[in-house]
Design a protein around this motif. Structure first.
Motif, PDB file in Angstrom:
ATOM      1  N   HIS A   4      11.476   3.889  -4.060  1.00  0.00           N
ATOM      2  CA  HIS A   4      10.544   4.820  -4.707  1.00  0.00           C
ATOM      3  C   HIS A   4       9.509   5.429  -3.766  1.00  0.00           C
ATOM      4  CE1 HIS A   4      11.827   4.519  -8.847  1.00  0.00           C
ATOM      5  NE2 HIS A   4      12.007   3.219  -8.657  1.00  0.00           N
ATOM      6  N   CYS A   5       9.397   4.918  -2.563  1.00  0.00           N
ATOM      7  CA  CYS A   5       8.339   5.400  -1.672  1.00  0.00           C
ATOM      8  C   CYS A   5       8.918   6.262  -0.558  1.00  0.00           C
ATOM      9  CB  CYS A   5       7.569   4.212  -1.096  1.00  0.00           C
ATOM     10  SG  CYS A   5       6.692   3.310  -2.385  1.00  0.00           S
ATOM     11  N   HIS A   6       8.210   7.313  -0.264  1.00  0.00           N
ATOM     12  CA  HIS A   6       8.742   8.312   0.658  1.00  0.00           C
ATOM     13  C   HIS A   6       7.783   8.557   1.815  1.00  0.00           C
ATOM     14  CE1 HIS A   6      11.679   9.045  -2.473  1.00  0.00           C
ATOM     15  NE2 HIS A   6      10.662   9.101  -3.333  1.00  0.00           N
ATOM     16  N   SER A   7       8.365   8.694   2.975  1.00  0.00           N
ATOM     17  CA  SER A   7       7.597   9.088   4.147  1.00  0.00           C
ATOM     18  C   SER A   7       7.287  10.584   4.040  1.00  0.00           C
ATOM     19  CB  SER A   7       8.443   8.794   5.389  1.00  0.00           C
ATOM     20  OG  SER A   7       7.843   9.350   6.514  1.00  0.00           O
TER      21      SER A   7
ATOM     22  N   THR B 215       3.478   9.831   7.545  1.00  0.00           N
ATOM     23  CA  THR B 215       3.172   8.552   6.907  1.00  0.00           C
ATOM     24  C   THR B 215       4.427   7.692   6.821  1.00  0.00           C
ATOM     25  OG1 THR B 215       3.712   9.218   4.651  1.00  0.00           O
ATOM     26  CG2 THR B 215       1.484   9.731   5.441  1.00  0.00           C
ATOM     27  N   GLY B 216       4.238   6.412   6.689  1.00  0.00           N
ATOM     28  CA  GLY B 216       5.363   5.534   6.398  1.00  0.00           C
ATOM     29  C   GLY B 216       5.694   5.615   4.913  1.00  0.00           C
TER      30      GLY B 216
ATOM     31  N   ILE C 123       0.875  -1.174   0.000  1.00  0.00           N
ATOM     32  CA  ILE C 123       0.000   0.000   0.000  1.00  0.00           C
ATOM     33  C   ILE C 123       0.912   1.224   0.000  1.00  0.00           C
ATOM     34  CG2 ILE C 123      -1.852   1.208   1.209  1.00  0.00           C
ATOM     35  CD1 ILE C 123      -2.400  -1.577   2.608  1.00  0.00           C
ATOM     36  N   VAL C 124       0.793   2.028  -1.054  1.00  0.00           N
ATOM     37  CA  VAL C 124       1.707   3.164  -1.218  1.00  0.00           C
ATOM     38  C   VAL C 124       0.904   4.434  -1.483  1.00  0.00           C
ATOM     39  CG1 VAL C 124       3.437   1.587  -2.179  1.00  0.00           C
ATOM     40  CG2 VAL C 124       2.011   2.929  -3.738  1.00  0.00           C
TER      41      VAL C 124
END
Ligand code: 2BA
Length: 122
Positions: free
Chosen positions: A65-68, A106-107, A9-10
């Motif tokens: 690719h995913c950022h807090s 957010t994570g 979940i992104v």
């Protein structure tokens, strides 16, 4: 060869680059439009069936690719003392209520890795 189901979940802002990168690395992915239970805002759920030995590589791509992010969001659960009669009646924008904002961090992504009993592509 054992297969795993990766469910990630992104945030929507990270989803395009992530899918591009997964696809470029030859991982087949399905992208689902989803909604977070807490914020009730759109996010993206990506599911991938992958060989067990590819899980770490997939997790690395997700992490890259995913950022807090930190954000001030309307409090989904304002305490009763902060709810005005207008809000209860639905005639006020709760997001603009001074007392209705909260800070969240957010994570990067929420990832579940499940054993896949069976995988078929016919
Ligand atoms: P939401 O549930 O909309 O949550 C968005 C963000 O709000 C969370 O980011 C976290 O920073 C904050 N948050 C969530 N619940 C909270 C609470 N009870 N109190 C204070 N702040 C809270 P993330 O933790 O990165 O989660 C992003 C999204 O991942 C979530 O969206 C949800 O769709 C999913 N998710 C997270 N943990 C999950 C889990 N254990 N099971 C299923 N889905 C999950």
């Amino acid at each position: 060869m054992g297969m795993k189901l990766v469910v990630a979940i992104v945030q929507n802002d990270d989803a395009d680059d992530l899918i591009d990168s997964l696809t470029a690395a030859d991982y087949r992915a399905t992208r689902l439009a989803s909604t977070g239970g807490f914020l009730r805002q759109g996010n993206t759920t990506i599911i991938l069936g992958v060989p067990e030995q590819s899980v770490d590589a997939v997790l690395s791509i997700i992490e890259y690719h995913c950022h807090s992010r930190r954000a001030a969001v309307p409090n989904p659960f304002p305490t009763p003392s902060t709810i005005s009669l207008e809000q209860i009646a639905g005639s006020a924008d709760t997001g603009n209520q001074k007392s209705g904002k909260m800070e969240i961090q957010t994570g990067r992504a929420t990832v579940f890795v499940l054993n896949l009993e069976r995988y078929e592509r016919t």
